[in-house]
Write an enzyme that holds these catalytic residues in place. Structure first.
Site, short mmCIF file in Angstrom:
data_model
loop_
_atom_site.label_atom_id
_atom_site.label_comp_id
_atom_site.label_asym_id
_atom_site.label_seq_id
_atom_site.Cartn_x
_atom_site.Cartn_y
_atom_site.Cartn_z
CB SER A 1 -0.31 -1.37 -0.40
OG SER A 1 0.99 -1.78 -0.01
CB SER B 1 0.22 -2.28 3.64
OG SER B 1 0.42 -0.47 2.41
CE LYS C 1 -2.57 1.10 3.42
NZ LYS C 1 -2.13 0.86 2.21
#
Length: 536
Positions: A228, A204, A129
């Site tokens: 997330s 996210s 990420k």
């Protein structure tokens, strides 16, 4: 500084140049909603590369360790598929394939000379990420203001993964601010869901979810402060784990809301392979991360816990199903997935009882007040240097008052021992990851924003794993007649459901354990997963 749009244009141009031009393909027409089959039919990957990218993490590692497959060819295969995935769903930010292939070649050379692997993740490509800093690369985290800021060193977790033999090769898209359940920012744009590109992959960690769903990565790292990791895993039909605070090191990574320490963000694995979660957690825990990150928990991988020593060795488990959280009733496909899972577990010889939720609405309010107390100021300060606008759907108002942190005792869980028949309290809770499957883009009003099926466990610091169950089928999951609602908000969630809009969206559930019980949570998820497979 130049106007923020000029910074974006320059950054996007550099991203395009980082893609090998011979790997560019012609994507399917926009009318094609399900693009999951395209990577294998586009002609870029050969048969061997397709086989490699369809292989589970544990088998990949075995073949890498015996040199049946080289790290270079495995990294090449996943890199090609990741680039195809990016052209389909816009899931990548930093692309550093040349660096990855050089690392893979070093690993192959080491194995050839010594006959030994570098570590437990030898040769395995891993996606990250866009929070995990890598030396010499930018970590924009969706902020235009952070373009041009090159990292001087790796995040601790990146160093650990490399020491374990992993090959980082791409980083994945996030929403501006991170604090949003959809993946959209002003630099890289919007990421879409591979199963239905009109739907969101969540956030996210939405770039990770979409990339792994298209098998452009065998194992990735997401982060989770309110869901997330779990929302993108659930929306994209993959496995994911939200560990307890400090089990995976966070030091050296970028983040939003720095200094907020009542509810902490955590890193955790996401994978097409359930065994990928175990392999990641075991490798990281056994690397002694607390020696590099003072906030990391001092706990090696506990094999006894994985073998469920405190849960009757897994022979006769009692699961509690939370059908709803007392605030919002889930949509029909979510309820059907709970019924499927209950039947599968009972068929496998396990007991299933109902879980009564307590104070979930209060926990949601507390979490919201904690995050909102300084969020607007945090976002405005971060974007102010370039004048980059905060995307309207992500604007949050500061809370006027803080609510004290609240973590109830385990009395409610312990009290279930009277109904399990095992002499223990329930072994784990199974519940929805959200009251709905992946939702249409740009719809995150308060109704579409309801995240408390995941957030509540962050507030309590309970580890939780996501596992796939089914997909939305308009025939099986038709809209039910109106029922008695908890309140108007619950009614609004009910009214947003249209089976045709959610068609083909993955439906996953969540298995929740007690704090720092990651090993047991993974093992029990494996038991549930096996029961579902056997019941098909």
């Amino acid at each position: 500084m130049p106007h923020w749009t000029a910074l974006v244009a320059e950054k996007k141009q550099r991203q395009l140049k980082s893609i090998p031009q011979e790997w560019l393909v012609t994507p399917p027409p926009p009318s094609t909603l399900d693009v999951t089959g395209f990577p294998e039919s586009c002609g870029l990957l050969n048969a061997r590369e397709i086989k490699i990218t369809n292989t589970s993490v544990d088998v990949l590692l075995k073949k890498l360790a015996t040199a049946e497959w080289t790290a270079v060819e495995v990294t090449t295969a996943f890199s090609k598929r990741a680039i195809v995935a990016h052209q389909l769903v816009n899931c990548l930010t930093e692309i550093f394939i040349d660096r990855a292939l050089a690392r893979a070649a070093e690993l192959d050379d080491y194995l050839k000379k010594t006959g030994k692997v570098v570590g437990p993740l030898h040769g395995l490509p891993i996606s990250l990420k866009d929070q995990l800093c890598i030396k010499g690369l930018e970590t924009t985290m969706g902020y235009v203001s952070w373009i041009g800021q090159y990292e001087e060193k790796n995040a601790v977790l990146v160093d650990i993964l490399i020491e374990c033999g992993a090959v980082p090769f791409v980083r994945t898209n996030v929403p501006q601010t991170l604090m949003w359940p959809e993946t959209l920012n002003s630099i890289f744009g919007r990421t879409t869901n591979p199963y239905n590109v009109s739907l969101t992959p969540g956030g996210s960690s939405g770039g990770e979810g979409a990339l792994i769903a298209l098998k452009g990565s065998p194992l990735g790292v997401g982060s989770d402060i309110g869901g997330s990791i779990r929302a993108p895993s659930a929306f994209c039909g993959i496995y994911g784990l939200r560990p307890s605070y400090g089990r995976v090191p966070y030091c050296g990574a970028r983040n939003s809301l720095e200094g907020e320490d009542s509810i902490l963000s955590v890193f955790g694995p996401m994978s097409n392979s359930l065994r990928g979660l175990r392999i990641f957690m075991k490798a990281v825990a056994n690397s002694k991360p607390w020696l590099k990150d003072p906030l990391a928990v001092r706990k090696k991988w506990d094999e006894d816990e994985y073998e469920l020593a405190d849960h009757g060795s897994g022979k006769y488990l009692c699961f509690a199903i939370m059908w709803d959280d007392g605030v919002v009733v889930p949509h029909p496909p979510i309820k059907r997935s709970l019924e499927i899972t209950k039947a599968a577990l009972q068929k496998a010889g396990h007991k299933v009882v109902d879980w009564k939720p307590i104070k979930h609405k209060l926990l949601e309010e507390i979490a919201g007040n904690i995050w909102n107390a300084g969020s607007a100021e945090d976002f405005m300060i971060t974007t102010s240097s370039t004048g980059e606008p905060i995307i309207s759907t992500m604007e949050l108002e500061d809370a006027h008052a803080m609510t004290p942190s609240f973590r109830p005792k385990n009395d409610h869980w312990n009290a279930t021992a009277s109904e399990t028949g095992t002499g223990r309290a329930v072994d784990a809770i199974i519940c929805p990851a959200a009251p709905f499957a992946a939702t249409p883009h740009g719809k995150f009003t308060r109704v579409f924003l309801y995240c408390n099926y995941t957030t509540v466990w962050n507030a309590l610091d309970y580890p939780a794993a996501i596992f796939p169950v089914t997909t939305v089928d308009p025939t099986l999951d038709g809209k039910k007649p109106p029922h008695s609602f908890y309140d108007d908000f619950d009614k609004d969630i009910y009214e947003m459901y249209d089976p045709e809009k959610f068609k083909n969206a993955p439906v996953c559930l969540q298995l929740v354990g007690r704090t720092l019980e990651e090993e047991a949570v993974i093992k029990m998820t494996e038991i549930v997963d096996a029961a579902l497979a056997a019941a098909q």
